[in-house]
Design a protein around this motif. Sequence first.
Motif, mmCIF file in Angstrom:
data_model
loop_
_atom_site.group_PDB
_atom_site.id
_atom_site.type_symbol
_atom_site.label_atom_id
_atom_site.label_comp_id
_atom_site.label_asym_id
_atom_site.label_seq_id
_atom_site.Cartn_x
_atom_site.Cartn_y
_atom_site.Cartn_z
ATOM 1 N N ALA A 147 0.831 -1.206 0.000
ATOM 2 C CA ALA A 147 0.000 0.000 0.000
ATOM 3 C C ALA A 147 0.866 1.257 0.000
ATOM 4 N N ARG A 148 1.973 1.213 0.711
ATOM 5 C CA ARG A 148 2.862 2.377 0.747
ATOM 6 C C ARG A 148 3.530 2.604 -0.608
ATOM 7 N N THR A 149 3.893 1.525 -1.283
ATOM 8 C CA THR A 149 4.519 1.678 -2.601
ATOM 9 C C THR A 149 3.539 2.242 -3.624
ATOM 10 N N LEU A 150 2.246 2.068 -3.346
ATOM 11 C CA LEU A 150 1.228 2.617 -4.242
ATOM 12 C C LEU A 150 0.872 4.062 -3.887
ATOM 13 N N GLY A 151 1.577 4.611 -2.905
ATOM 14 C CA GLY A 151 1.409 6.021 -2.588
ATOM 15 C C GLY A 151 0.600 6.329 -1.353
ATOM 16 N N ALA A 152 0.136 5.301 -0.628
ATOM 17 C CA ALA A 152 -0.654 5.548 0.576
ATOM 18 C C ALA A 152 0.252 6.011 1.720
ATOM 19 N N SER A 153 -0.223 6.966 2.477
ATOM 20 C CA SER A 153 0.536 7.453 3.636
ATOM 21 C C SER A 153 0.459 6.436 4.772
ATOM 22 N N SER A 154 1.335 6.592 5.750
ATOM 23 C CA SER A 154 1.339 5.672 6.895
ATOM 24 C C SER A 154 0.023 5.731 7.644
#
Length: 229
Positions: A126-133
Amino acid sequence: MILTQFEWQTLLLSLKVAGAAILFSLPLGILTAWILARCQFWGKSLFDSVVHLPLVLPPVVLGYLLLLTMGRHGVIGEWLNHFFHISFSFNWQGAALASAVVAFPLMVRSIRLAIESIDIRLENVARTLGASSLRVSVTITLPLAFPGVLMGIVLGFARCLGEFGATITFVSNIQGETRTLPLAMYTLLQMPNGESAALRLCIISIVLSLVALFLSEMLNRWHKKKLAG
């Protein structure tokens, strides 16, 4: 079983104290569990020990520490009372604070175990897809950890209902204000012929715990069915 006015008063006060304790400590419990499960930092072992310290300390010691820190003349309590007119001394809010402190480690442990069981690769994708922490935590971590959060709430709530030592030490045993179910049972057992009334309160406590566990299991099953589609 028809409850007397005294039993209703004690029951409602216990529910209010336990509910407030869980409601206000849950956000901090989730954050603490997430930190312990996902973060690595110097002093983590010490932080973990401090969080779980209420599990091994005598409840009377916890109550005394709360009295020293959050009492009307305590280190923090005096400041809160002076600037914000907030006082935890000899009222139900103080009973809720004592219950929250005692139940906090149980809540954190359940939530932490649930977070640790989640495959961290899902969060990384999810983070690699641009989602923030924050978005990852809200949309992935918390939904998947829901059973653990729920169990933490139930365990914490049950522990709050059974809290005695820290409460009576910190806010005393005041009828209608701090006298929850355990304190009411203790009071009745000190009175002549009070055993039957104490037994009724004991039955009420057992029923409350069973209802909480039953609702937890039902919600857990509903959540699993929802995840399964």
